[in-house]
Write a protein that holds these residues in place. Structure first.
Motif, PDB file in Angstrom:
ATOM      1  N   UNK A  24      -9.253  14.466   6.793  1.00 35.84           N
ATOM      2  CA  UNK A  24      -9.637  15.145   5.555  1.00 35.84           C
ATOM      3  C   UNK A  24     -10.763  14.354   4.898  1.00 35.84           C
ATOM      4  N   UNK A  25     -11.824  15.020   4.449  1.00 37.56           N
ATOM      5  CA  UNK A  25     -12.936  14.319   3.788  1.00 37.56           C
ATOM      6  C   UNK A  25     -12.453  13.560   2.553  1.00 37.56           C
ATOM      7  N   UNK A  26     -13.057  12.418   2.296  1.00 35.93           N
ATOM      8  CA  UNK A  26     -12.655  11.590   1.157  1.00 35.93           C
ATOM      9  C   UNK A  26     -12.761  12.326  -0.169  1.00 35.93           C
TER      10      UNK A  26
ATOM     11  N   UNK B  52       4.793  13.398   5.424  1.00 40.23           N
ATOM     12  CA  UNK B  52       3.328  13.346   5.390  1.00 40.23           C
ATOM     13  C   UNK B  52       2.888  11.956   4.953  1.00 40.23           C
ATOM     14  N   UNK B  53       2.062  11.313   5.764  1.00 41.26           N
ATOM     15  CA  UNK B  53       1.540   9.991   5.437  1.00 41.26           C
ATOM     16  C   UNK B  53       0.016  10.044   5.427  1.00 41.26           C
ATOM     17  N   UNK B  54      -0.568   9.482   4.377  1.00 39.82           N
ATOM     18  CA  UNK B  54      -2.026   9.437   4.251  1.00 39.82           C
ATOM     19  C   UNK B  54      -2.476   7.996   4.445  1.00 39.82           C
ATOM     20  N   UNK B  55      -3.329   7.784   5.416  1.00 42.07           N
ATOM     21  CA  UNK B  55      -3.790   6.430   5.727  1.00 42.07           C
ATOM     22  C   UNK B  55      -4.684   5.902   4.621  1.00 42.07           C
ATOM     23  N   UNK B  56      -4.738   4.590   4.485  1.00 45.34           N
ATOM     24  CA  UNK B  56      -5.630   3.973   3.507  1.00 45.34           C
ATOM     25  C   UNK B  56      -7.084   4.235   3.885  1.00 45.34           C
TER      26      UNK B  56
ATOM     27  N   UNK C 208     -16.036   4.835   6.346  1.00 44.86           N
ATOM     28  CA  UNK C 208     -15.610   6.144   6.851  1.00 44.86           C
ATOM     29  C   UNK C 208     -15.623   7.173   5.716  1.00 44.86           C
ATOM     30  N   UNK C 209     -16.048   8.385   6.028  1.00 45.87           N
ATOM     31  CA  UNK C 209     -16.090   9.464   5.035  1.00 45.87           C
ATOM     32  C   UNK C 209     -14.828  10.322   5.092  1.00 45.87           C
ATOM     33  N   UNK C 210     -13.841   9.916   5.924  1.00 40.28           N
ATOM     34  CA  UNK C 210     -12.640  10.728   6.102  1.00 40.28           C
ATOM     35  C   UNK C 210     -11.388   9.860   6.019  1.00 40.28           C
ATOM     36  N   UNK C 211     -10.275  10.525   5.756  1.00 43.46           N
ATOM     37  CA  UNK C 211      -8.968   9.863   5.755  1.00 43.46           C
ATOM     38  C   UNK C 211      -8.078  10.553   6.787  1.00 43.46           C
TER      39      UNK C 211
END
Length: 277
Positions: A210-212, A237-241, A246-249
Motif C-alpha cells: 500500500x502506498x505510504x 492484519x499486520x502493517x510493517x514499519x 520505500x514509497x510503500x508499506x
C-alpha cells in the motif's frame, strides 16, 4: 414476522440465530409507544423470574439498540457531554460499545433502567439520530446462526444446516462486493479468495503493498480503522514499519480465504472513502 402496533411496523428477524433483531418503523410517537410496550414486557418477565427466586434486588430492564457507527459520535457528544446529559435527564444507564458488531458498521448501545427511564432515553437517542443522519454506507448487523459451517461455491454463500446447504444472501452480497472491487495486487497472488471451502479451512497468509500516502486511511486515528477492518473481516492484519527510501508499506493478512478477501475489500474501500489521519 410483521406486526403493526400504534401505527408502527415491527419486524422480527428469523429465529434460527441466538440473537434476533427487532426493527420498529413508523412515526416517532408510534415508535416510543412500541418501545414502551417492549420495556414493560421485559419488566413483567423480570418480575416473573423473581417469583421463586432468593434474589432480593430487582435487576433493571435492559435493551440493546443497534446504531450505525457514524452516528455514535453525535450520541456520545464532545468529551462525552451528550451521553452524560441523556443519563442525567432520564435516569437510565447508557453505554456505547467501543467496537462494531461482527461483520457490520453498527455498534451496540445498551440502555438499562426502569421502563419509564428507558422510553425517555430512547426518545432522546431518536432525536440525536434524526439530527445526525448516518454518513456513508451502513453494513447492518445480522446475527449468525450458532456454529453453522459456511461454504462459498458458484458465486454464492451457503450455511450448512443438517444435510442441507441453505443460501445465505447477506454473505453472498459481501462475497460479490469483494469480487467486484479488486484489492491492491497481492504479492504472488493475482486472484482474490473465496474458493468453495468451508469455514474450517486452514488459515493462510497474503501480502499487500500500500502506498505510504494511503496508509493513514487504512490505520485511522489511533488505529480505529484497522481495528474495525479486523473486527468485520475476522482476519489478522499486520502493517510493517516504514522502510527508509520505500514509497510503500507491506500489509500481511492472515485467515481463511473468506476472511482474507473481505479484509482486502474493506482495505480497498477505506483508501477510497476515508481522509488520511
Amino acid at each position: 414476522v410483521r406486526e403493526f402496533i400504534f401505527g408502527a411496523r415491527i419486524n422480527i428477524s428469523e429465529g434460527s440465530c441466538p440473537e434476533r433483531i427487532v426493527t420498529i418503523t413508523g412515526p416517532t410517537d408510534a415508535i416510543f409507544k412500541a418501545f414502551s410496550m417492549i420495556a414493560l414486557k421485559f419488566e413483567e418477565d423480570i418480575n416473573a423470574s423473581m417469583t421463586n427466586s432468593t434474589v432480593t434486588s430487582k435487576p433493571p430492564v435492559t435493551l440493546r439498540l443497534v446504531v450505525p457507527a457514524s452516528q455514535c459520535g453525535s450520541l456520545i457528544g464532545k468529551g462525552g457531554s451528550k451521553i452524560k446529559e441523556i443519563r442525567e435527564s432520564t435516569g437510565a444507564q447508557v453505554q456505547v460499545a467501543g467496537d462494531m458488531l461482527p461483520n457490520s458498521t453498527e455498534r451496540a448501545v445498551t440502555i438499562s433502567g426502569t421502563p419509564d427511564a428507558i422510553i425517555q432515553c430512547v426518545k432522546q437517542i431518536c432525536v440525536v439520530m434524526l439530527e445526525s443522519p448516518p454518513k456513508g454506507a451502513t453494513i447492518p448487523y445480522r446475527p449468525k446462526p450458532a456454529s453453522a459451517p459456511i461454504i462459498f461455491a458458484g458465486g454464492q454463500a451457503f450455511t450448512i444446516q443438517g444435510q442441507y446447504a441453505i443460501p445465505h444472501p447477506d454473505l453472498t452480497k459481501l462475497h460479490q462486493l469483494a469480487m467486484q472491487h479488486p484489492p491492491f495486487t497481492p504479492l504472488g497472488q493475482t486472484t482474490p479468495g473465496f474458493p468453495g471451502l468451508d469455514a474450517t479451512t486452514p488459515t493462510s497468509s497474503h501480502e499487500l503493498t500500500i502506498p505510504n500516502d494511503l496508509i493513514g486511511c487504512i490505520i485511522g486515528r489511533q488505529g480505529s480503522k484497522i481495528n474495525e477492518i479486523r473486527q468485520m473481516s475476522g482476519a489478522q492484519i499486520k502493517i510493517a514499519n516504514a522502510t527508509e527510501g520505500s514509497a510503500e508499506r507491506q500489509v500481511t493478512i492472515t485467515g481463511s480465504p473468506a476472511n482474507i478477501s473481505l479484509a482486502q475489500y474493506l482495505i480497498n474501500a477505506s483508501q477510497s472513502t476515508s481522509p488520511p489521519i
